[in-house]
Design a protein around this motif. Structure first.
Motif, mmCIF file in Angstrom:
data_model
loop_
_atom_site.group_PDB
_atom_site.id
_atom_site.type_symbol
_atom_site.label_atom_id
_atom_site.label_comp_id
_atom_site.label_asym_id
_atom_site.label_seq_id
_atom_site.Cartn_x
_atom_site.Cartn_y
_atom_site.Cartn_z
ATOM 1 N N GLN A 1 0.852 -1.191 0.000
ATOM 2 C CA GLN A 1 0.000 0.000 0.000
ATOM 3 C C GLN A 1 0.883 1.234 0.000
ATOM 4 O OE1 GLN A 1 -3.137 0.768 -0.158
ATOM 5 N NE2 GLN A 1 -2.595 2.916 0.050
ATOM 6 N N PRO B 1 -5.404 -2.908 2.023
ATOM 7 C CA PRO B 1 -4.113 -3.427 2.495
ATOM 8 C C PRO B 1 -3.839 -4.795 1.874
ATOM 9 C CG PRO B 1 -5.446 -2.608 4.310
ATOM 10 C CD PRO B 1 -6.329 -2.645 3.112
ATOM 11 N N ASP C 1 3.262 -9.665 7.243
ATOM 12 C CA ASP C 1 3.277 -8.379 7.931
ATOM 13 C C ASP C 1 4.665 -7.775 7.827
ATOM 14 O OD1 ASP C 1 3.100 -6.231 9.540
ATOM 15 O OD2 ASP C 1 2.244 -7.296 11.282
ATOM 16 N N LYS D 1 2.493 0.416 4.665
ATOM 17 C CA LYS D 1 1.360 -0.383 5.128
ATOM 18 C C LYS D 1 0.580 0.365 6.213
ATOM 19 C CE LYS D 1 -0.178 -4.821 6.874
ATOM 20 N NZ LYS D 1 -1.111 -4.200 7.814
ATOM 21 N N ALA D 2 1.293 0.988 7.139
ATOM 22 C CA ALA D 2 0.617 1.744 8.191
ATOM 23 C C ALA D 2 -0.206 2.879 7.593
ATOM 24 C CB ALA D 2 1.642 2.296 9.184
ATOM 25 N N ASP E 1 -3.337 1.542 6.232
ATOM 26 C CA ASP E 1 -4.278 1.211 7.304
ATOM 27 C C ASP E 1 -4.774 2.460 8.034
ATOM 28 O OD1 ASP E 1 -3.942 -1.446 6.713
ATOM 29 O OD2 ASP E 1 -2.397 -1.779 8.226
ATOM 30 N N LYS E 2 -4.374 3.627 7.539
ATOM 31 C CA LYS E 2 -4.730 4.915 8.147
ATOM 32 C C LYS E 2 -4.153 5.084 9.550
ATOM 33 C CE LYS E 2 -9.024 5.388 5.503
ATOM 34 N NZ LYS E 2 -10.465 5.733 5.545
ATOM 35 N N SER E 3 -3.103 4.346 9.833
ATOM 36 C CA SER E 3 -2.382 4.505 11.110
ATOM 37 C C SER E 3 -1.283 5.539 10.874
ATOM 38 C CB SER E 3 -1.806 3.164 11.559
ATOM 39 O OG SER E 3 -2.826 2.218 11.758
#
Length: 641
Positions: free
Chosen positions: A102, A120, A125, A159-160, A163-165
């Motif tokens: 992503q 995602p 991971d 990736k974060a 994930d909207k982190s």
């Protein structure tokens, strides 16, 4: 609504003719008509310092060249492959299928409320086996370890982000930066701050990215977006412009942002100019052409030169104003304006009070005092409803202010008072013309002629309307009849010349303009209409690229009428065509100062800001100068049409 003549050459959409934008039969203000022309001619461009631009109704938009690929191409990473070809990207994608990830989007416009994001991935991971990185531990790592860890941290950050982190992503990109200060990592972290609305941090990180790669388009766009949110519009405009140049003017989104920012910068500066602008009459050319759009009428009974009036009385001052108007000079119009003000201060006007309000309202309108002008005309029609000219002038003001219904209502009221007044039909035709209701406009112009065949501008405007409707033969016939019936009037030769110029019949057009110039010299040497001079300048430029003679004619026009906005705008265009950008900028700014309305000022400043920004880009990014010139050469040297 201005009642100046609508230039033929701006109607067919083939010439950028500023020459007659304030003449007596036109309906569109100077910069509005420039914008109207360009919105119909997006394929026609001119070059500013080697950069092709098109002025549209909303401002200035940059022309797209095919010299580079767009930064809107999809990529498997945020920016790592921005220089790669499509073939290389496909190959890399196959080789690294397992590294699908992503990525932060290119959220570069203020309008985007929720950037699009892909789902995602379902692969392993990327946060597993991440190293512990801080300013202390990074010092102990080898160069190879730093590169490997930076890649892992960036993948995890992507990736974060997906994930909207965002805070986690910020931390991960920050650690990647410790391992390797890469412009991509700074820009990706800026994307996180962008999502959080932390615009100062976006500026900080994108600036760091650009320090490492000054031609990093996505970083420029992200910083421009942040500047726009911070209302630093000039800075945003500069970044978007640099982005467009680097990307070969192929990114529609960035080009639209330039257009939007130019408008914002121009509006902000235009408001300041308007707020501090001295309320004074425009050039004598403009005033004369406005006044002669109404049929000449004898002075009201009791205000004749032979009437025994005290000059210090209201009636005496009203007559003095009419006498001063007849001089048709700047000094005469200033004196007339002052006299009409004084007349209403002194009062005792008797049956001429409504006429006095009409004349004061007229000059207030010309000074840009629209609210007070409307009040005066309201009072005039209240005192004397039969004074149809007050309705007509008020209708023109309503239309200029965007009140179409109010304008139409005033024309109806005027007709109720005197349905055989030819001025009503002439000016109502202007309303129809502006609204592109050409068939209705032609009917009203013809009705005006039927009621009074001796008013030349009804004939000229009918010919213009026929031309706009595509009835070229009818239009030419109308102008030939005009020359036969009004052979001593310079205006008919000037406007017929415009029609010929629009058809690129240059020799014939120049001949007509020269005839108009000679007639002006003979009949009114001290107050000649400068429009034929400017038209001839444009014709010589388009025909022979004769810049020296074109400039000389414009300078002559400015000596005769120093505040003629048409001459100033034309000079700016001529200088721009020759690459004399700094000089052109001065004339564009002068044109803004001379403009009457906010819309005209904003459009003039849009030209000025486009020019200024190109200069700033070249100063800040010297390496782009040759690229700019190359783009200009590829596009050719378009004519100012």
């Amino acid at each position: 609504m201005s009642t100046d003549p609508i230039p033929i050459s701006s109607l067919r959409g083939t010439t950028l003719d500023t020459s007659s934008l304030s003449s007596p039969t036109s309906s569109l203000p100077l910069w509005d008509r420039l914008s109207t022309w360009a919105s119909e001619n997006k394929a026609v461009v001119y070059t500013i310092a080697g950069v092709a631009v098109v002025i549209t109704g909303a401002g200035v938009v940059y022309y797209r060249s095919d010299s580079r690929t767009s930064n809107q191409e999809p990529s498997a990473d945020i920016d790592a492959k921005k220089r790669a070809s499509k073939k290389e990207r496909r190959k890399a994608k196959k080789e690294k299928e397992k590294e699908k990830e992503q990525v932060p989007p290119d959220s570069t416009t203020v309008q985007e409320q929720e950037p699009k994001r892909s789902a995602p991935t379902v692969e392993s991971d990327p946060s597993e086996d991440l190293p512990h990185i801080d300013p202390t531990t990074v010092e102990s790592l080898s160069g190879q370890d730093r590169l490997e860890y930076a890649t892992k941290l960036k993948v995890a950050g992507n990736k974060a982000y997906g994930d909207k982190s965002y805070n986690d992503a910020i931390d991960l990109y920050g650690k990647a930066i410790l391992c390797k200060p890469d412009p991509i990592f700074y820009s990706n972290r800026a994307a996180c701050y962008n999502a959080l609305g932390n615009w100062d941090k976006v500026v900080e990180d994108t600036t760091a990215a650009l320090a490492l790669d000054s031609e990093y388009v996505k970083a420029l766009n992200r910083r421009a977006n942040a500047y726009e949110h911070l209302e630093k519009f000039s800075e945003a405009l500069l970044d978007y412009t640099a982005s467009c140049i680097i990307d070969g003017f192929r990114n529609d989104q960035s080009a639209q942002s330039v257009e939007r920012l130019l408008k914002k910068v121009a509006e902000a500066k235009g408001k300041a100019i308007l707020d501090g602008k001295e309320k004074k009459l425009p050039s004598p050319t403009f005033v004369s052409n406005y006044l002669q759009s109404f049929r000449p009428r004898p002075r009201p009974e009791g205000l004749e030169e032979t009437a025994d009036l005290d000059e210090n009385s209201g009636k005496g001052q009203l007559r003095a104003g009419l006498v001063a108007m007849e001089k048709k000079t700047g000094e005469g119009y200033d004196a007339a304006s002052a006299a009409f003000d004084k007349a209403l201060e002194l009062r005792d006007l008797g049956e001429h009070e409504a006429f006095a309000y009409n004349m004061r309202g007229t000059f207030r309108y010309l000074r840009g005092e629209n609210a007070d002008a409307l009040k005066d005309l309201d009072k005039s029609v209240e005192l004397q409803p039969s004074l149809t000219q007050s309705y007509i002038k008020r209708a023109s003001m309503h239309l200029e202010l965007g009140n179409r219904e109010g304008a139409a209502d005033d024309f109806e009221k005027a007709m109720e008072q005197k349905e055989d007044d030819p001025d009503i039909y002439y000016h109502r035709a202007q309303l129809h013309f502006i609204l592109a209701e050409f068939a209705e406009a032609a009917k009203d112009y013809q009705k005006s002629i039927d009621l009074d065949k001796d008013f030349i501008f009804s004939h000229i405007q009918l010919g213009v309307t026929q031309y706009k409707m595509g009835s070229i033969a009818s239009s030419m016939a109308t102008f030939r009849r005009c020359i036969k019936n009004f052979d001593k009037m310079p205006d008919v030769y000037n406007y017929y010349g415009e029609l010929l110029l629009d058809q690129q019949k240059y020799s014939e057009a120049v001949e007509k303009f020269e005839t108009a110039i000679e007639m002006e010299k003979q009949t009114k040497p001290l107050r000649m209409n400068v429009l034929p001079l400017i038209n001839k300048a444009l014709a010589l430029f388009q025909w022979k690229q004769d810049f020296p003679e074109a400039e000389k004619l414009c300078q002559k026009a400015l000596i005769i009428d120093p505040e003629c906005d048409i001459a100033v705008a034309t000079m700016a265009q001529l200088l721009l065509q020759q690459g004399k950008v700094i000089d052109a900028l001065k004339y564009f700014e002068r044109a803004a100062e001379l403009s009457r309305t906010e819309g005209e000022i904003v459009n003039a400043l849009s030209y000025a800001e486009a020019t200024r920004t190109q200069l700033e880009v070249q100063q800040k990014y010297p390496r782009l100068a040759s690229r700019l010139q190359g783009m200009g050469n590829q596009l050719g040297a378009p004519t100012m049409r």
